[in-house]
Design a protein around this motif. Structure first.
Motif, PDB file in Angstrom:
ATOM      1  N   TYR A 234      56.917   1.268  33.678  1.00 43.93           N
ATOM      2  CA  TYR A 234      55.891   1.900  32.887  1.00 43.93           C
ATOM      3  C   TYR A 234      55.859   2.922  31.572  1.00 43.93           C
ATOM      4  O   TYR A 234      56.725   3.478  31.733  1.00 43.93           O
ATOM      5  CB  TYR A 234      54.929   2.811  34.012  1.00 43.93           C
ATOM      6  N   LYS A 235      55.832   1.387  30.994  1.00 49.93           N
ATOM      7  CA  LYS A 235      56.136   2.450  29.112  1.00 49.93           C
ATOM      8  C   LYS A 235      54.414   2.087  28.277  1.00 49.93           C
ATOM      9  O   LYS A 235      54.071   0.800  28.459  1.00 49.93           O
ATOM     10  CB  LYS A 235      56.981   0.793  29.145  1.00 49.93           C
ATOM     11  N   GLN A 239      54.551  -4.376  26.550  1.00 48.02           N
ATOM     12  CA  GLN A 239      53.844  -6.174  26.994  1.00 48.02           C
ATOM     13  C   GLN A 239      54.032  -5.504  28.301  1.00 48.02           C
ATOM     14  O   GLN A 239      55.503  -5.935  28.838  1.00 48.02           O
ATOM     15  CB  GLN A 239      54.454  -6.917  25.592  1.00 48.02           C
ATOM     16  N   THR A 240      53.710  -6.291  29.050  1.00 49.11           N
ATOM     17  CA  THR A 240      54.233  -6.953  30.588  1.00 49.11           C
ATOM     18  C   THR A 240      54.924  -8.212  30.407  1.00 49.11           C
ATOM     19  O   THR A 240      55.033  -9.196  29.352  1.00 49.11           O
ATOM     20  CB  THR A 240      53.057  -8.083  30.765  1.00 49.11           C
ATOM     21  N   PHE A 284      60.985  -5.466  34.934  1.00 50.25           N
ATOM     22  CA  PHE A 284      59.723  -5.413  34.706  1.00 50.25           C
ATOM     23  C   PHE A 284      59.032  -4.568  33.710  1.00 50.25           C
ATOM     24  O   PHE A 284      59.245  -3.109  34.202  1.00 50.25           O
ATOM     25  CB  PHE A 284      58.818  -6.027  35.988  1.00 50.25           C
ATOM     26  N   SER A 285      58.456  -4.824  32.955  1.00 51.23           N
ATOM     27  CA  SER A 285      58.239  -3.318  31.859  1.00 51.23           C
ATOM     28  C   SER A 285      56.559  -3.762  31.717  1.00 51.23           C
ATOM     29  O   SER A 285      56.637  -5.318  32.157  1.00 51.23           O
ATOM     30  CB  SER A 285      58.296  -3.348  31.172  1.00 51.23           C
ATOM     31  N   TYR A 286      55.724  -3.107  32.650  1.00 49.58           N
ATOM     32  CA  TYR A 286      54.485  -2.871  32.203  1.00 49.58           C
ATOM     33  C   TYR A 286      53.477  -2.294  31.376  1.00 49.58           C
ATOM     34  O   TYR A 286      53.556  -1.208  30.672  1.00 49.58           O
ATOM     35  CB  TYR A 286      53.920  -3.584  33.360  1.00 49.58           C
ATOM     36  N   GLU A 291      46.958  -7.246  33.820  1.00 54.17           N
ATOM     37  CA  GLU A 291      48.197  -8.398  33.380  1.00 54.17           C
ATOM     38  C   GLU A 291      49.238  -8.683  34.312  1.00 54.17           C
ATOM     39  O   GLU A 291      49.529  -9.622  35.024  1.00 54.17           O
ATOM     40  CB  GLU A 291      48.988  -8.082  32.379  1.00 54.17           C
ATOM     41  N   ALA A 292      49.395  -6.997  35.058  1.00 59.00           N
ATOM     42  CA  ALA A 292      50.710  -7.687  35.868  1.00 59.00           C
ATOM     43  C   ALA A 292      50.258  -7.900  37.237  1.00 59.00           C
ATOM     44  O   ALA A 292      51.034  -9.028  37.876  1.00 59.00           O
ATOM     45  CB  ALA A 292      51.081  -5.882  36.370  1.00 59.00           C
TER      46      ALA A 292
END
Lengths: 301, 356
Positions: A234-235, A239-240, A284-286, A291-292
C-alpha cells in the motif's frame, strides 16, 4: 449449534466453567475465560462458528485469565495459557480479546506442521485462492478485508495454511486483524463491516478485529486451490499496478514469510516450489481499494 | 493411572481411547514435552497409522519438528566441535546431546534447549575463551551470579551464541562443589567413551545413567520430570542386556558417590514406568534407604512430582510435592551456612527489582 444461538449468559457460564468449544476451520479449540470482554468478543465476531459438544477431539486448549497476583488490584493483567502453561508474558487486562487471537495464532502456527504456514492472508473467488503475502504493514489484511466485504470468501487472515499433500489452502476464517489507520479505511469502505472492540496501545498500535462473513465460516470445511501469489504494497497516492514476479523470487520472498519453513526442511522447500509453479506471482502496489478489487475480480473470472 | 503413563508402558493401550481421551493424552504429552517421544513409541510399536486422524496430525507434526530439531542439533554439535578443536581436549557431551551422539534410544523424540559439555576443570578458562572467540557470550552479566556460578557450581554461567541464539552449558562436574554427593570429576573423565570416527565423547553407559539420575533426583526442576524419568527408563532398558550391567552400575554408583540417586532412579522408573529391574537390585536399592518412614514420604513426593500433566489436570498435590522437592534440592545443593546467605541475597535482589 451456532454460537449466535446461545445466550450471553450461557456463553459466559461455559467460558467460566469447563470452557467453550468451537470448530474453527480444521481446528477444534476449547477456550476458558473469566474475562467479560472475551465473551463479548466471541459474541460479536464468532457468531457463525459452531459450538462443539464434549465428544470431539480438542486440538488446542487455551485460557485467558488474570494471574493470581496482588498486582491484579493495581494494574490488572491477563495471561494466555495453553495446555496449562504460559507461552507469553501477561498483557494489560484491556488487551484480553486481542491476546486470545494472537495466542491462538501462535498455537496454530507452532503445532500444525501438516501445513506449510505462510504469513499471508488468503481469499477465494470462483474456486481460485489468492494469497497475499508480505511483511506486517504492507496492507495485506486491509486488502483482503476489503475484498471479503465485496463478496470474496475469507480463507484466512494472518496465516495461509498450505497443505503439503494436496497443495490446497485450508480455511481458518477467523476475524481479520486491522491495525491503526486500516480500521478507518475499512469502516469507510464498508460501513456494514462489523468491527469488535478496539484496543489501544498494544505492541502493534491500535487493533480491532473484523467479523468474517457468515458465508465464509459456513464453507470453512472446503479448501481452495491457490492460483495467485501476490505481494501487496500500500503506497498513498500510488497507481494500481500489478507487476509479474519471477517464480524464483516469489519462492524466496515466501520462504522469508513462513512460520515453519525451517521445521519442514526439504518438504517445505518442495511445497513452496509446487505453489510457485502452479500460481502466477506478482508484486502489487495500490492505493485505491475499489480499483484493486475490480482488477482481482477480473483476474479470478 | 494417567493416560500418558499407560501409553508409555503399553503403547497398544492407546488403540482403545475415545476422542476426549485422545485430547487429554495429546495435551499431557505436549505439556510434558514428550509428544514426539510418544510418536516414537507408537511408531516402534507399528500402530502409528492406526490411531484416529486428528491426534495423528499432532503426533506427526511433533515428529516433523523433532526431525528438524535433530538437524539443527547436529549442526550445533559441529559448531562446538569446530570451536574447541584447537584445544585438543576430548569433547564430552552430557545428557540430551550425549544420547544423540551415542545413538541411544533416549534421544528419540527428545527436544531440549541447551547442549551440555564436560571439560576438565583446569581447562575451563581456555574452553570459555575459545567459545567466546567463536561467538558465544555469557548469559548473565550480574556480578553476584557470575561469582556464585564460578565459586560454587559445577558449571560456568550458561553461554548463548550471538547469532544462532543457542545455549551451551560448560560443566566441570555433574554436581555443585558444595553438594555432599559431588563426585570426583576425574573419575568420570577417566571412564568416558569415544564415539567412533569423531571427536565426540560421552560418559560410560553406567555413568550416563547415574548422571541422568542425579540430575533428576538432586535437582529441583520437575517441569520436565516425566520426560527425564522416561530417559532413565529408556537408558536402563537399552543397557540392561550388556554383560554385568547391573553389577557395574552399582559399582560405578559407589565410586561416584551416587548410590542414593541410583536408588531413586531404579525405584521410581520401576514404580512409574514399570521399568524391568532385577528384584535383588531393586530390593538392595530400597534397603539402602533403611528408614521406612523417609522412604514413605519420598514416595509420596516423587510419585506425585513425576506425574505428567502438571497444570492441566489441576492436581494441587503435584504442585505441593514439586515445591517440597524444590526446597529439598537446595538443602542437598549446599550446606546451610552457604544456603541462607545465598537465599537472602537472592530475595533482596528480587525485591530491588520489584521496587525499581
Amino acid at each position: 449449534m451456532k454460537l449466535s444461538a446461545s445466550s450471553r449468559k450461557s456463553i459466559v457460564q461455559s467460558l467460566a466453567g469447563k470452557g467453550l468449544s468451537l470448530r474453527i476451520g480444521s481446528f477444534n479449540i476449547r477456550l476458558r475465560s473469566s474475562v467479560g470482554a472475551v465473551a463479548d468478543h466471541l459474541i460479536c465476531l464468532y457468531g457463525a462458528f459452531n459450538i462443539l459438544d464434549g465428544l470431539d477431539f480438542i486440538d488446542f486448549n487455551v485460557a485467558i485469565n488474570p494471574p493470581l497476583s496482588l498486582r491484579r488490584y493495581l494494574r490488572p493483567q491477563v495471561n494466555f495459557s495453553f495446555d496449562g502453561y504460559f507461552p507469553f508474558k501477561p498483557l494489560p487486562y484491556a488487551q484480553a480479546p486481542a491476546f486470545f487471537e494472537w495466542g491462538l495464532n501462535w498455537c496454530i502456527a507452532s503445532h500444525s506442521n501438516q501445513f506449510l504456514i505462510i504469513h499471508a492472508a488468503a481469499v477465494e473467488l470462483n474456486g481460485q485462492a489468492f494469497i497475499f503475502a508480505g511483511i506486517p504493514g504492507s496492507g495485506k489484511s486491509t486488502l483482503s478485508a476489503a475484498m471479503v466485504c465485496r463478496g470474496w470468501r475469507l480463507l484466512s487472515d494472518e496465516m495461509t495454511l498450505l497443505c503439503l499433500s494436496d497443495g490446497l489452502a485450508y480455511p481458518v476464517p477467523r476475524p481479520v486483524s486491522l491495525k491503526n489507520q486500516s480500521l478507518d479505511i475499512i469502516r469507510q469502505f464498508s460501513p456494514d463491516a462489523i468491527i469488535g472492540s478496539i484496543v489501544n496501545d498494544t505492541l502493534k498500535g491500535t487493533v480491532g478485529h473484523m467479523r468474517p462473513p457468515d458465508s465464509s465460516v459456513e464453507r470453512s470445511a472446503t479448501p481452495a486451490l491457490p492460483t495467485k501469489v501476490i505481494f501487496p504494497k500500500y503506497k498513498q497516492g500510488s497507481q494500481t499496478e500489478l507487476a509479474p514476479l519471477s517464480k524464483a523470487k516469489a519462492l524466496l520472498k515466501l520462504a522469508e514469510n513462513c512460520f515453519n519453513y525451517s521445521a519442514l526442511g526439504k518438504e517445505g522447500f518442495d511445497g513452496l516450489g509446487r505453489l510457485c509453479d502452479a500460481t502466477d506471482c506478482y508484486d502489487f502496489s495500490y492505493s485505491n481499494l475499489d480499483e484493486a478489487i475490480a482488477l482481482f475480480t477480473e483476474l479470478a473470472s | 493411572m494417567s493416560l500418558l503413563r499407560t501409553a508409555f508402558i503399553k503403547p497398544e493401550s492407546v488403540l482403545s481411547l475415545d476422542l476426549p481421551q485422545w485430547s487429554q493424552l495429546i495435551r499431557h504429552a505436549r505439556r510434558a514435552n514428550v509428544l514426539a517421544r510418544l510418536g516414537f513409541y507408537l511408531k516402534t510399536a507399528g500402530i502409528l497409522e492406526k490411531i484416529p486422524a486428528q491426534p495423528l496430525l499432532h503426533i506427526k507434526s511433533s515428529l516433523t519438528f523433532a526431525k528438524a530439531f535433530e538437524c539443527s542439533l547436529q549442526w550445533e554439535i559441529h559448531c562446538i566441535e569446530a570451536a574447541l578443536k584447537p584445544l585438543d581436549i576430548p569433547l564430552v557431551f552430557l545428557k540430551g546431546s550425549a544420547y544423540y551422539v551415542a545413538g541411544n534410544s533416549a534421544a528419540k523424540g527428545r527436544i531440549f534447549s541447551d547442549i551440555d559439555i564436560l571439560v576438565p576443570e583446569n581447562r575451563l578458562l581456555e574452553v570459555e575463551v575459545a567459545l567466546i572467540n567463536a561467538g558465544w557470550i555469557t548469559s548473565t552479566l550480574d556480578p553476584y551470579d557470575q561469582k556464585y556460578y564460578r565459586q560454587w557450581m559445577h558449571e560456568i554461567p550458561p553461554m548463548r551464541h550471538l547469532r544462532r541464539q543457542t545455549s551451551i552449558d560448560v560443566h566441570h562436574n555433574i554436581l555443585p562443589k558444595t553438594c555432599k554427593f559431588s563426585p570426583d570429576a576425574n573419575k568420570l573423565l577417566a571412564n568416558t567413551v569415544q564415539i567412533p570416527g569423531t571427536n565426540a565423547w560421552v560418559l560410560a553407559p553406567e555413568d550416563r545413567i547415574l548422571h541422568s539420575a542425579t540430575h533428576l533426583f538432586n535437582g529441583g526442576e520437575f517441569e520436565q520430570g516425566f520426560r527425564d524419568l522416561s530417559d532413565l527408563d529408556l537408558l536402563l532398558k537399552e543397557f540392561a542386556s550388556q554383560e554385568n550391567f547391573w553389577t557395574q552400575l552399582r559399582y560405578r554408583a559407589e565410586v561416584l558417590n551416587q548410590q542414593t540417586a541410583l536408588c531413586y532412579a531404579l525405584r521410581y522408573t520401576n514404580k512409574i514406568l514399570n521399568t524391568p529391574i532385577p528384584p535383588e537390585i531393586l530390593n538392595n536399592a530400597a534397603n539402602r534407604r533403611n528408614a521406612k518412614l523417609s522412604l514413605f514420604f519420598l514416595d509420596l513426593l516423587f510419585v506425585s512430582a513425576l506425574q505428567p500433566g502438571y497444570g492441566c489436570h489441576n492436581n494441587p498435590w503435584t504442585e505441593i510435592a514439586r515445591f517440597c522437592l524444590f526446597v529439598r534440592s537446595h538443602w542437598l545443593k549446599m550446606p546451610v551456612s552457604l544456603l541462607l546467605p545465598h537465599l537472602l541475597k537472592k530475595s533482596l535482589k528480587q525485591m530491588n527489582k520489584l521496587i525499581a
